[in-house]
Design an enzyme around this catalytic site. Structure first.
Site, PDB file in Angstrom:
ATOM      1  CE1 TYR A 114      -4.250 -21.585  -0.206  1.00  0.00           C
ATOM      2  CE2 TYR A 114      -4.007 -20.270   1.780  1.00  0.00           C
ATOM      3  CZ  TYR A 114      -3.939 -20.390   0.412  1.00  0.00           C
ATOM      4  OH  TYR A 114      -3.563 -19.304  -0.344  1.00  0.00           O
ATOM      5  N   GLY A 151      -2.284 -18.713  -5.314  1.00  0.00           N
ATOM      6  CA  GLY A 151      -1.967 -20.123  -5.142  1.00  0.00           C
ATOM      7  C   GLY A 151      -2.326 -20.960  -6.354  1.00  0.00           C
ATOM      8  NE  ARG A 156      -7.777 -15.076  -4.853  1.00  0.00           N
ATOM      9  CZ  ARG A 156      -6.797 -15.408  -4.012  1.00  0.00           C
ATOM     10  NH1 ARG A 156      -5.829 -16.224  -4.407  1.00  0.00           N
ATOM     11  NH2 ARG A 156      -6.780 -14.923  -2.783  1.00  0.00           N
ATOM     12  CB  SER A 197      -3.344 -16.398   2.441  1.00  0.00           C
ATOM     13  OG  SER A 197      -2.954 -16.762   1.154  1.00  0.00           O
ATOM     14  CD  GLU A 235      -5.664  -9.689   0.393  1.00  0.00           C
ATOM     15  OE1 GLU A 235      -4.427  -9.587   0.426  1.00  0.00           O
ATOM     16  OE2 GLU A 235      -6.311 -10.365   1.211  1.00  0.00           O
ATOM     17  CG  ASN A 257      -4.213 -12.374  -3.266  1.00  0.00           C
ATOM     18  OD1 ASN A 257      -3.724 -12.508  -2.158  1.00  0.00           O
ATOM     19  ND2 ASN A 257      -5.504 -12.130  -3.452  1.00  0.00           N
ATOM     20  CD  GLU A 308       0.355 -16.441   2.257  1.00  0.00           C
ATOM     21  OE1 GLU A 308      -0.381 -16.808   1.314  1.00  0.00           O
ATOM     22  OE2 GLU A 308       0.807 -15.277   2.349  1.00  0.00           O
ATOM     23  CG  ASP A 314      -9.107 -12.180  -2.567  1.00  0.00           C
ATOM     24  OD1 ASP A 314      -9.392 -12.892  -3.547  1.00  0.00           O
ATOM     25  OD2 ASP A 314      -8.154 -12.421  -1.795  1.00  0.00           O
TER      26      ASP A 314
END
Length: 305
Positions: free
Chosen positions: A212, A275, A251, A142, A269, A271, A16, A253
């Protein structure tokens, strides 16, 4: 806030890296607008010497993946005695590891898919779970290296030894049942869940490229969901943030099988360093709540101090 000397740590060598550089540049610009002195550092093996030379008041950690999100950099900064943004060492070690995350969150009441860690090469001998199922690296973020194995897919049955996929790149994989339905995400800032966003990929699923690459995913914020599902997602994300001990922003998901109602909502998951690019979800949800980008960056910095 009193002006500080902030080192923005970004780049590194994970999968990443490029996203981290975009995040770091955006954060650095915001910090300068807020009146802080900023030193941008592209992470390399000499980062400890560079940090001692720069001597910042605080580090804004914009690294994604390893070694910036897995506890390695957090331990280094703890040894150097430099405060830093986002979650600490123990939280980072647990949250980057999807299996460890399950062991912590499921007993606390967070619904997550069942699954098991397997030897990556074993998929060439037979399926670890009934199809369809998901294979993913145990400790990447990600959606890096995720494969959805279906009955009619192109991977073969069993999965071919010469077929590209995560089994060729990682020693161990997490196998989980595939949850049909919708992709959702919830940001938490300063111990408050901000909103629920639905992510609709225009091709395939919400993988790294979809996250992205501009134009590949539609973001619906707030998501059009039954009120009880929205509240359940907000509550689950906040519970995960608290149980893991996240700091600043996180964050979570989700996958949501809308044929099952609330019972079809599963956290995938968490994070710990989401980002902060123009396409990123935390800034988008913050805007929905009336928090502009610079204010968001300032609040994450404040949490570190």
């Amino acid at each position: 806030m009193t002006p500080r000397h902030v080192a923005v740590l970004m780049g590194g060598w994970s999968a990443e890296r490029e996203v981290s550089l975009v995040t770091g540049r955006g954060v650095a610009e915001a910090l300068r607008r807020l009146g802080h002195r900023v030193t941008e550092i592209d992470m390399d093996r000499d980062v400890a010497a560079r940090l001692r030379e720069v001597a910042p008041d605080v580090v804004f950690n914009c690294l994604h993946g390893t070694p910036g999100e897995d506890g390695t950099v957090q331990g280094l900064l703890d040894l150097l005695g430099i405060p830093y943004t986002h979650s600490g060492l123990a939280t980072s070690v647990i949250a980057i590891d999807k299996e460890l995350t399950k062991r912590v969150l499921v007993p606390a009441g967070v619904r997550m898919p069942s699954g098991k860690v397997i030897d990556a090469k074993s998929v060439h001998d037979g399926d670890p779970l009934p199809r369809p199922y998901v294979l993913k690296p145990v400790n990447e973020g990600s959606s890096v290296g995720v494969a959805i194995v279906t009955a009619g897919g192109n991977y073969g049955d069993p999965i071919g030894r010469d077929v590209p996929g995560p089994w060729a790149e990682y020693d161990q994989l997490l196998a989980e049942p595939f949850i049909a339905g919708r992709e959702l995400t919830v940001a938490v800032l300063d111990d408050e869940a901000l909103a629920v966003t639905e992510l609709i990929a225009k091709r395939g699923f919400y993988d790294y490229d979809a996250k992205y690459t501009d134009g590949l995913t539609t973001h619906v914020c707030p998501a059009e969901l039954p009120a009880d599902v929205t509240q359940a997602a907000l509550d689950m994300a906040l519970l995960a943030h608290r149980v893991l001990g996240c700091k600043g922003a996180s964050r979570s998901d989700f996958r949501f099988d809308d044929s099952q109602g609330v019972a079809g909502l599963y956290l995938l998951e968490v994070n710990t360093q989401p980002g902060m690019t123009p396409l990123s979800l935390v800034p988008e949800q913050a805007r929905h709540r009336g928090i502009d980008y610079d204010t968001l960056v300032g609040r994450i910095l404040e949490a570190a101090l």
